[in-house]
Design a protein around this motif. Structure first.
Motif, PDB file in Angstrom:
ATOM      1  N   THR A   1      46.346  10.436 -16.875  1.00 38.11           N
ATOM      2  CA  THR A   1      45.659   9.840 -15.727  1.00 38.11           C
ATOM      3  C   THR A   1      46.596   9.050 -14.814  1.00 38.11           C
ATOM      4  O   THR A   1      46.223   8.756 -13.676  1.00 38.11           O
ATOM      5  N   GLU A   2      47.784   8.722 -15.269  1.00 34.39           N
ATOM      6  CA  GLU A   2      48.680   7.905 -14.442  1.00 34.39           C
ATOM      7  C   GLU A   2      48.982   8.548 -13.082  1.00 34.39           C
ATOM      8  O   GLU A   2      48.847   7.881 -12.034  1.00 34.39           O
TER       9      GLU A   2
ATOM     10  N   ALA B   1      41.027   4.754 -16.990  1.00 32.77           N
ATOM     11  CA  ALA B   1      42.079   3.793 -17.328  1.00 32.77           C
ATOM     12  C   ALA B   1      41.538   2.657 -18.183  1.00 32.77           C
ATOM     13  O   ALA B   1      42.302   1.963 -18.862  1.00 32.77           O
TER      14      ALA B   1
ATOM     15  N   ASN C   1      40.515   6.129 -12.463  1.00 32.12           N
ATOM     16  CA  ASN C   1      40.565   4.676 -12.677  1.00 32.12           C
ATOM     17  C   ASN C   1      39.545   4.223 -13.712  1.00 32.12           C
ATOM     18  O   ASN C   1      39.799   3.271 -14.459  1.00 32.12           O
TER      19      ASN C   1
ATOM     20  N   ARG D   1      46.007   8.338 -10.817  1.00 34.78           N
ATOM     21  CA  ARG D   1      45.698   6.987 -10.328  1.00 34.78           C
ATOM     22  C   ARG D   1      46.712   6.504  -9.298  1.00 34.78           C
ATOM     23  O   ARG D   1      46.361   5.813  -8.342  1.00 34.78           O
ATOM     24  N   LYS D   2      47.984   6.886  -9.468  1.00 36.75           N
ATOM     25  CA  LYS D   2      49.049   6.274  -8.691  1.00 36.75           C
ATOM     26  C   LYS D   2      49.659   7.157  -7.614  1.00 36.75           C
ATOM     27  O   LYS D   2      50.309   6.655  -6.697  1.00 36.75           O
TER      28      LYS D   2
END
Length: 301
Positions: free
Chosen positions: A202-203, A173, A170, A206-207
Motif C-alpha cells: 500500500t505504500e 494503512a 490509507n 498512498r504516497k
C-alpha cells in the motif's frame, strides 16, 4: 533487483538464478512479487519432502527438479519502477507485457508460468499460446467473475470514484482495519495477511500519485467480457496445464477452478483446504508441491 525493458517501461524482477526449470510467478493487482516469497523458498528446497497430502498434490516425499524462480513486480500500483509516460494500461496490454518479459529473458518451452489472483495469463494464452510452455492457474479471475466478487468489485468501484483508491490505501494503512471481515485483503486470505506485506503493497498507493494512477487506469480499462473472450484460447491450448484452487475461496468461486480444469485439454485440478484466493500465503507448501509434481510429470512432454 534486475530489470527487463518492455514497451511499457522497465519491469523489476527477482531471479533465483541457476539452470533449473524456469518458473515465472505472477501476482495480482495492488501487490508485488513478495506475495511469492514462501513459495520461492519452498521451490528452492529441491529434493525436500512435499508439504501437501497425497490427495492434494500426488505422491508425497518425492524429489523434485531444480527451479529458477523469476518473480516480476508488475505495474499494478504497488510497483516502484515508473512506466514510460503514455504507456497503455489495460488488462490486455498487461497480458502482452508478461509475454514481453518472457521474450526478453529468452525463456523456452520448458518454462512454467504460474499466476495467482489475476487473469492476464489466460489472456496471454489466448493471444500467444506458443509463448506459454506450461500453464498453472492458481485462484484467478475466470469466466464471468470479472471484476471478481467481493474485494475485486470493491476495488473496481473505488477506481471510478475520484480519490477512491487513495482512500482505500490509507484505510488499509490502519492495521486494525485490515482485519475487518469481507474487506480488502482480509477476504482474500484464510489467515491474516502479514502486516509487513500490506505495508509494502500500500505504500506506493498512498504516497505516489503516479503509481496510484497506473492502478486506476488499469481497473477502469477492465471489461466484463475480458475473461469470457479468453475461453476459446484456453479450450485450444494443447500444452500441459494445472489448476490450483482454495476450497474456501470467497472471491474466485471454486467451481470455476473445476470448470477451467475441464476446459483445458491437458488440464488437471488440485484443490487445497484452509485456503482462499491468496494461495501463495495460505498454502505455500501445497502450491509449491503441486507445481513440483506438475513439472516432474510433464518434463517428458
Amino acid at each position: 533487483m534486475p530489470q527487463v525493458e518492455t514497451s511499457a517501461g522497465d519491469v523489476a524482477y527477482e531471479d533465483t538464478g541457476g539452470d533449473g526449470v524456469p518458473v515465472v510467478l505472477l501476482h495480482g493487482p495492488a501487490q508485488d512479487g513478495t506475495v511469492w516469497r514462501r513459495v520461492v523458498a519452498e521451490l528452492g528446497a529441491t529434493g525436500s519432502e512435499s508439504g501437501a497430502t497425497g490427495s492434494e498434490s500426488g505422491a508425497q516425499g518425492s524429489s523434485g527438479p531444480g527451479f529458477r524462480c523469476l518473480v516480476p513486480t508488475l505495474p499494478y500500483g504497488s510497483h516502484r519502477v515508473p512506466l514510460r509516460p503514455g504507456a497503455e494500461l489495460t488488462p490486455r496490454s498487461m497480458a502482452l507485457l508478461i509475454g514481453e518479459f518472457a521474450d526478453a529473458l529468452k525463456l523456452g518451452d520448458d518454462a512454467v508460468f504460474v499466476e495467482n489472483d489475476g487473469g492476464r495469463l489466460q489472456q496471454l494464452v489466448a493471444e500467444r499460446p506458443d509463448r506459454v510452455g506450461r500453464l498453472v492457474i492458481a485462484g484467478c479471475e475466470a469466466f464471468d467473475n470479472y471484476p471478481p466478487r467481493a474485494g475485486g468489485k470493491m476495488m473496481a468501484a473505488a477506481a471510478r470514484v475520484p480519490g477512491g483508491i487513495a482512500l482505500m490505501a490509507n484505510v488499509l494503512a490502519v492495521r486494525p482495519l485490515r482485519r475487518v471481515p469481507g474487506t480488502g485483503y482480509a477476504v482474500m486470505a484464510h489467515r491474516p495477511v502479514p502486516d509487513d506485506l500490506i505495508d509494502r503493497w500500500t505504500e506506493p498507493l498512498r504516497k505516489d500519485p503516479v503509481a496510484r494512477d497506473v492502478l486506476v487506469r488499469y481497473l477502469r480499462a477492465a471489461h466484463p467480457s475480458d475473461m469470457l473472450d479468453a475461453v476459446g484460447g484456453l479450450r485450444a491450448y494443447d500444452r500441459p496445464a494445472l489448476v490450483v484452487w482454495g476450497r474456501q475461496d470467497r472471491m474466485m468461486p471454486p467451481e470455476h477452478g473445476r470448470r477451467l480444469a475441464e476446459l483445458l485439454p491437458r488440464g488437471r485440478l488440485v484443490e487445497l483446504d484452509d485456503c482462499r484466493t491468496l494461495i501463495p500465503l495460505d498454502r505455500p507448501e501445497g502450491l509449491a508441491a503441486a507445481v513440483r509434481d506438475f513439472v516432474r510429470e510433464t518434463a517428458a512432454a
